[in-house]
Design an enzyme around this catalytic site. Sequence first.
Site, PDB file in Angstrom:
ATOM      1  N   HIS A  43      80.484  87.334 -44.402  1.00 19.80           N
ATOM      2  CA  HIS A  43      80.630  88.661 -44.689  1.00 19.80           C
ATOM      3  C   HIS A  43      79.352  89.233 -45.002  1.00 19.80           C
ATOM      4  CE1 HIS A  43      82.031  92.467 -45.859  1.00 19.80           C
ATOM      5  NE2 HIS A  43      83.187  92.620 -45.237  1.00 19.80           N
ATOM      6  N   GLU A  85      80.776  93.588 -37.192  1.00 21.75           N
ATOM      7  CA  GLU A  85      80.682  94.775 -38.413  1.00 21.75           C
ATOM      8  C   GLU A  85      79.506  95.339 -38.406  1.00 21.75           C
ATOM      9  OE1 GLU A  85      84.356  93.968 -41.178  1.00 21.75           O
ATOM     10  OE2 GLU A  85      82.855  92.907 -41.936  1.00 21.75           O
TER      11      GLU A  85
END
Length: 266
Positions: A107, A178
Amino acid sequence: MRTPLIAANWKMYKTTAEAAQYGKQLLEELAARQVAVSAAERGEPGQVAVVVCPPFTALGALGGVLAGSPVALGAQNMHWEAAGAYTGEIAATMLLDVGCRYVILGHSERRQMGETDEQVQRKVQAAAAAGLIPIVCVGERIEERRAGETEAVVTRQVRAAFTGLGAEAAARAVIAYEPVWAIGTGEYASPEEANRVIGLIRDTLGRQLGAEVADAVRILYGGSVKPDNVGPFVAQPEIDGALVGGASLDAKAFAEIIKQAEVNAA
Ligand code: PGA
């Protein structure tokens, strides 16, 4: 056919009691909306798969409530070693032990703290070897986007993450595109632009691992996904679902995102 996947990333929020309450409410909200949730990675046409990734401390409490339901459990990180003197770390087998099927890896909030492409690669390999499904996060920062480097950045991140992975493990993996500038900001990529970048990611996978793998991998969009904007994303041909942060903390909002994904999926 790729079954859409909607994933919740709670980040560093919720106690055990809040997690248990959320799990109960989520199952009620999904039932009320008559959502066809697939327990399997590849479901029937019209179904959608769902995973919730709480902090480590809430995995047991949430897992207890979700057990026997089609909603899967996932973690937000893990170490690549199987065991050892790694204070503060968690191994893949420990995640399996508490019922996880998925694990978010790489992430941007971890990459910003120093996690490297090489570490993500080791984690992806360890997760896959243990039988966990990695959700590999990739995405460009705002200055990289402005410099026209989006394609180069995501290609580098995807190549690194999938190096050393066999075709079978790679085909089960999930990627979340993302854009870093869209995370938690309320700003989001246009569905067409996200579809374009995700298409590039699929091409990269095709060159690296072959067309069959590229066709099987589920690639999600993430970054300020909400009930009222998820529809146009999942309607895009290359986008197979969403990784949801802030809006996933509310069980009702998350259930609505799942419903909208089921209704609008391409
Ligand atoms: P957001 O976070 O939905 O709050 O933008 C997405 C993520 O970090 O995965």
